[in-house]
Design an enzyme around this catalytic site. Structure first.
Site, mmCIF file in Angstrom:
data_model
loop_
_atom_site.group_PDB
_atom_site.id
_atom_site.type_symbol
_atom_site.label_atom_id
_atom_site.label_comp_id
_atom_site.label_asym_id
_atom_site.label_seq_id
_atom_site.Cartn_x
_atom_site.Cartn_y
_atom_site.Cartn_z
ATOM 1 N N ILE A 85 0.845 -1.190 0.000
ATOM 2 C CA ILE A 85 0.000 0.000 0.000
ATOM 3 C C ILE A 85 0.886 1.248 0.000
ATOM 4 O O ILE A 85 2.096 1.168 0.244
ATOM 5 C CB ILE A 85 -0.928 0.053 1.233
ATOM 6 C CG1 ILE A 85 -0.096 0.125 2.540
ATOM 7 C CG2 ILE A 85 -1.869 -1.148 1.257
ATOM 8 C CD1 ILE A 85 -0.926 0.405 3.782
ATOM 9 N N GLY A 143 8.187 12.392 -0.616
ATOM 10 C CA GLY A 143 6.806 12.135 -0.224
ATOM 11 C C GLY A 143 6.531 10.681 0.105
ATOM 12 O O GLY A 143 5.398 10.314 0.387
ATOM 13 N N TYR A 147 7.199 4.477 2.421
ATOM 14 C CA TYR A 147 7.208 3.475 1.348
ATOM 15 C C TYR A 147 8.642 3.126 0.938
ATOM 16 O O TYR A 147 8.988 1.948 0.784
ATOM 17 C CB TYR A 147 6.427 4.020 0.156
ATOM 18 C CG TYR A 147 6.242 3.050 -0.984
ATOM 19 C CD1 TYR A 147 5.226 2.096 -0.949
ATOM 20 C CD2 TYR A 147 7.065 3.099 -2.104
ATOM 21 C CE1 TYR A 147 5.042 1.214 -1.999
ATOM 22 C CE2 TYR A 147 6.885 2.218 -3.157
ATOM 23 C CZ TYR A 147 5.874 1.284 -3.105
ATOM 24 O OH TYR A 147 5.700 0.411 -4.153
#
Length: 241
Positions: A85, A143, A147
């Site tokens: 995700i 950003g 992740y």
């Protein structure tokens, strides 16, 4: 008897392409998914691939889910950790929830998914584990501190687990896709794709999910038995490690 392959996040996008490619190659495939029942049901009806629902970020759910897969389909010979995700945001504005959700789903899931199958692979002296990392785990991305950290962690996990299990016939490799033409990526505004994304890619196009799937298919095969601890970049030349 054909080998059993389990693909997490295996009913949509890159995961669906991997599941289909493995089935076409003769594997018995089990596709895990987390939440989109409608998409998963459609995938099952179209492909005939067995689907299993659980949250890869939850250790107990993974143990129970994999136990069911092995009871219904057979011992897992090939594990593809594809589920992931994003919860993007600049780090100085990122919440603890955004950080934890991504780390749990993208990185901790590797422990949750590999731990229930690794002993069986070692006992049978055969196993293939393929972890779907990302170009942003190699180079970082603004950003995406959460992740990028998780995907970089996947690469380190891959190298360590490969060393531990090589003598037992279990290979562990990572694939790092770049911009792949999934439904999510193709939903980006055309001018953003044309002006901000494609110019970064020497090949001048998005990758296709099937191109990632073919890499998985090779790494899962007997032909790739001497390849372990490796990272394969599938990014059109955007980042050359």
């Amino acid at each position: 008897m054909s080998r059993v392959a389990l693909v997490s996040g295996g009913t949509r996008g890159i995961g669906a392409a991997i599941s289909k490619a493995l089935k076409a190659a003769g594997y018995q495939v089990a596709a895990n998914y987390a939440g989109n029942d409608e998409a998963a049901s459609k995938f099952k009806n179209e492909t005939g691939i067995s689907i299993f629902k659980w949250d890869v970020s939850d250790h107990k759910s993974c143990a129970a889910g994999i136990e069911k897969v092995q009871a219904d389909v057979g011992p897992v010979d090939v594990l593809v950790n594809n589920a992931g995700i994003t919860r993007d945001g600049m780090f100085h504005k990122m919440t603890a929830e955004q950080w934890t959700a991504v780390i749990n789903t993208n990185l901790n899931s590797l422990f949750n998914m590999c731990r229930p199958v690794i002993e069986g692979m070692r006992e049978r002296n055969f196993g293939r584990i393929v972890n779907i990392s990302s170009i942003n785990g190699q180079k970082g991305q603004m950003g995406q501190c959460n992740y990028s950290a998780a995907k970089a962690g996947e690469i380190g996990f891959t190298k360590a687990l490969a060393q531990e299990n090589a003598r037992k016939g279990v290979t562990v490799n990572a694939i790092c896709p770049g911009y792949i033409g999934t439904e999510m990526v193709r939903a980006m505004p055309k001018d953003v794709l044309d002006k901000a994304v494609l110019p970064l890619i020497p090949l001048g196009r998005l990758g296709e999910p099937e191109e990632v799937a073919r890499c998985v298919l090779f790494l899962a095969s007997d032909d790739a038995g001497y390849i372990t601890g490796s990272t394969i970049s599938v990014n059109g030349g955007q980042f050359m490690a």
